[in-house]
Design an enzyme around this catalytic site. Sequence first.
Site, PDB file in Angstrom:
ATOM      1  N   VAL A 134       0.856  -1.197   0.000  1.00 45.12           N
ATOM      2  CA  VAL A 134       0.000   0.000   0.000  1.00 45.12           C
ATOM      3  C   VAL A 134       0.887   1.241   0.000  1.00 45.12           C
ATOM      4  O   VAL A 134       1.688   1.426   0.906  1.00 45.12           O
ATOM      5  CB  VAL A 134      -0.932   0.042   1.231  1.00 45.12           C
ATOM      6  CG1 VAL A 134      -1.785   1.304   1.203  1.00 45.12           C
ATOM      7  CG2 VAL A 134      -1.814  -1.196   1.292  1.00 45.12           C
ATOM      8  N   GLY A 136       3.424   2.243  -1.982  1.00 41.08           N
ATOM      9  CA  GLY A 136       4.804   2.241  -2.446  1.00 41.08           C
ATOM     10  C   GLY A 136       5.791   2.557  -1.347  1.00 41.08           C
ATOM     11  O   GLY A 136       5.936   1.809  -0.374  1.00 41.08           O
ATOM     12  N   ILE A 138       5.646   4.921   0.844  1.00 41.36           N
ATOM     13  CA  ILE A 138       5.067   5.561   2.029  1.00 41.36           C
ATOM     14  C   ILE A 138       4.977   4.560   3.176  1.00 41.36           C
ATOM     15  O   ILE A 138       4.357   3.502   3.026  1.00 41.36           O
ATOM     16  CB  ILE A 138       3.664   6.109   1.733  1.00 41.36           C
ATOM     17  CG1 ILE A 138       3.698   7.108   0.588  1.00 41.36           C
ATOM     18  CG2 ILE A 138       3.064   6.749   2.976  1.00 41.36           C
ATOM     19  CD1 ILE A 138       2.334   7.527   0.099  1.00 41.36           C
ATOM     20  N   GLU A 192      -0.638   1.739 -17.105  1.00 46.92           N
ATOM     21  CA  GLU A 192      -0.316   0.457 -17.724  1.00 46.92           C
ATOM     22  C   GLU A 192      -0.896   0.418 -19.143  1.00 46.92           C
ATOM     23  O   GLU A 192      -1.765   1.221 -19.509  1.00 46.92           O
ATOM     24  CB  GLU A 192      -0.922  -0.690 -16.903  1.00 46.92           C
ATOM     25  CG  GLU A 192      -0.438  -0.756 -15.470  1.00 46.92           C
ATOM     26  CD  GLU A 192       0.984  -1.282 -15.340  1.00 46.92           C
ATOM     27  OE1 GLU A 192       1.492  -1.848 -16.340  1.00 46.92           O
ATOM     28  OE2 GLU A 192       1.570  -1.145 -14.261  1.00 46.92           O
ATOM     29  N   ASP A 203      -7.649  -1.456  -8.157  1.00 46.00           N
ATOM     30  CA  ASP A 203      -6.363  -1.414  -7.460  1.00 46.00           C
ATOM     31  C   ASP A 203      -6.517  -0.747  -6.095  1.00 46.00           C
ATOM     32  O   ASP A 203      -6.041  -1.257  -5.078  1.00 46.00           O
ATOM     33  CB  ASP A 203      -5.345  -0.659  -8.314  1.00 46.00           C
ATOM     34  CG  ASP A 203      -4.031  -0.422  -7.589  1.00 46.00           C
ATOM     35  OD1 ASP A 203      -3.183  -1.322  -7.583  1.00 46.00           O
ATOM     36  OD2 ASP A 203      -3.865   0.678  -7.024  1.00 46.00           O
ATOM     37  N   LYS A 207      -6.193  -2.123  -1.815  1.00 52.56           N
ATOM     38  CA  LYS A 207      -5.469  -1.420  -0.763  1.00 52.56           C
ATOM     39  C   LYS A 207      -6.408  -0.991   0.360  1.00 52.56           C
ATOM     40  O   LYS A 207      -6.035  -1.031   1.541  1.00 52.56           O
ATOM     41  CB  LYS A 207      -4.744  -0.218  -1.359  1.00 52.56           C
ATOM     42  CG  LYS A 207      -3.684  -0.616  -2.388  1.00 52.56           C
ATOM     43  CD  LYS A 207      -3.160   0.562  -3.170  1.00 52.56           C
ATOM     44  CE  LYS A 207      -2.157   0.132  -4.228  1.00 52.56           C
ATOM     45  NZ  LYS A 207      -1.685   1.254  -5.074  1.00 52.56           N
TER      46      LYS A 207
END
Length: 435
Positions: A134, A136, A138, A192, A203, A207
């Site tokens: 969750v 990246g 952070i 993407e 996505d 999370k």
Amino acid sequence: MTPGVLPIRVAVLGAGTVGAEVANQLLTRAADLEARVGAPLVLAGIAVRDLQAPRHPALPKELLTTDAESLVLGAHIVVELIGGVERARELVLMALESGADVVTGNKALLATHGAELFSAAERVGAQLNYEAAVGGAIPIIRPLRDSLAGDDVKRILGIVNGTTNFILDRMDEHDDTFEEALAEASRRGYAEADPTGDVSGADAAQKAALLAGLAFHTHVPLESVSVEGIERITPDQIRAGRETGHVVKLLAICERVTAADGTVGVSARVHPALLPRRHPLASVRGANNAVFVEAEFAGSLMFYGAGAGGPETSSAVLGDLVSAARRHVIGGPGLAAPPSSGLPVLDPGLVTSQYQISLTVRDEPGVLARLAGIVAERGVSIETAQQTRAGVGGTATLVIGTHRAPEAALAAVVTALGDALEVAAVAGVLRIEGE
């Protein structure tokens, strides 16, 4: 090598953007990581599908293998970065059942099979870390799990998908259409080839399930997270929000709530929402991520930074890896999942929300009064009403802001307004958060 301390064997599964960066740092920063852990971390191997595929950074060929199973069974710590669900689940379960700790950044795996994997880890005293799943780079998982363990989290608002934040930011700053902003995101490498998982909210929903489960100590199945994407957001909605002092963001919202019927439970949802421009999350630009936490005693906390990228995400993976390795040096069982609070996940229709509804209406006297009556008949009251501009053919644009009401009642209001003779079209509906 530290005298009397055995090396800790690390297996890396996957050599994509993040996996290759993690492997590279294990090789190039070995002395530094050993000093932090108290034992050498030895890269036992890297499992890949194609031994000849180009990789950046380049990795020693002798460390690459297609035999993931043997690599897993010979490791003390397994770093899973292959993505997907079923193959990852098979290898992570194998690792945990062998007693190895696991570090993963696989949000889809955890959102789908988290309960099973944590149970497997607890049975053998292994540890399952997932900071990179969750946000990246952070740090949000450890603060929720450890730093706020003695507090009561009330609410989490998260911008947890960089692609959608970039798109909405372009629409706000440059008046792009959704299609134009998505094309720019693709050109810059933020989207993407198939952006469906991002723009649909899927996505972010994965999370949200992880954050809600961690914050409120309860299992939140992925299918219980209500999801709306940003595909239908229009420039008119962006402009209408701007005129009322708001900005549109795709938010993952996790909160402990008391429903209109008195039930106390957990809500986890993802949808585009209007945020006041004074809210800290409103200033999150481009492809960055941020998580805003409201706690009973700590108050409001914000975690902000890069939500993706090889070097950035590898920071979170290596933090988990160092934590797991230190446990091997010190001894003792891995961190177990916290006891369940037993809070139910509420039906989205029971949660209270606040709507901004944009309507194309007949430009004639008495329309607002008649529409206010339709709204009131469904137990909802109007907080604001603004005619923003004259339309064509004797129509006008009317933007209505409601007071908070049950989601089911608000949905009924939108349907009724759409059926009203005075309304030519419901141009858009957005929830208002962060007031």
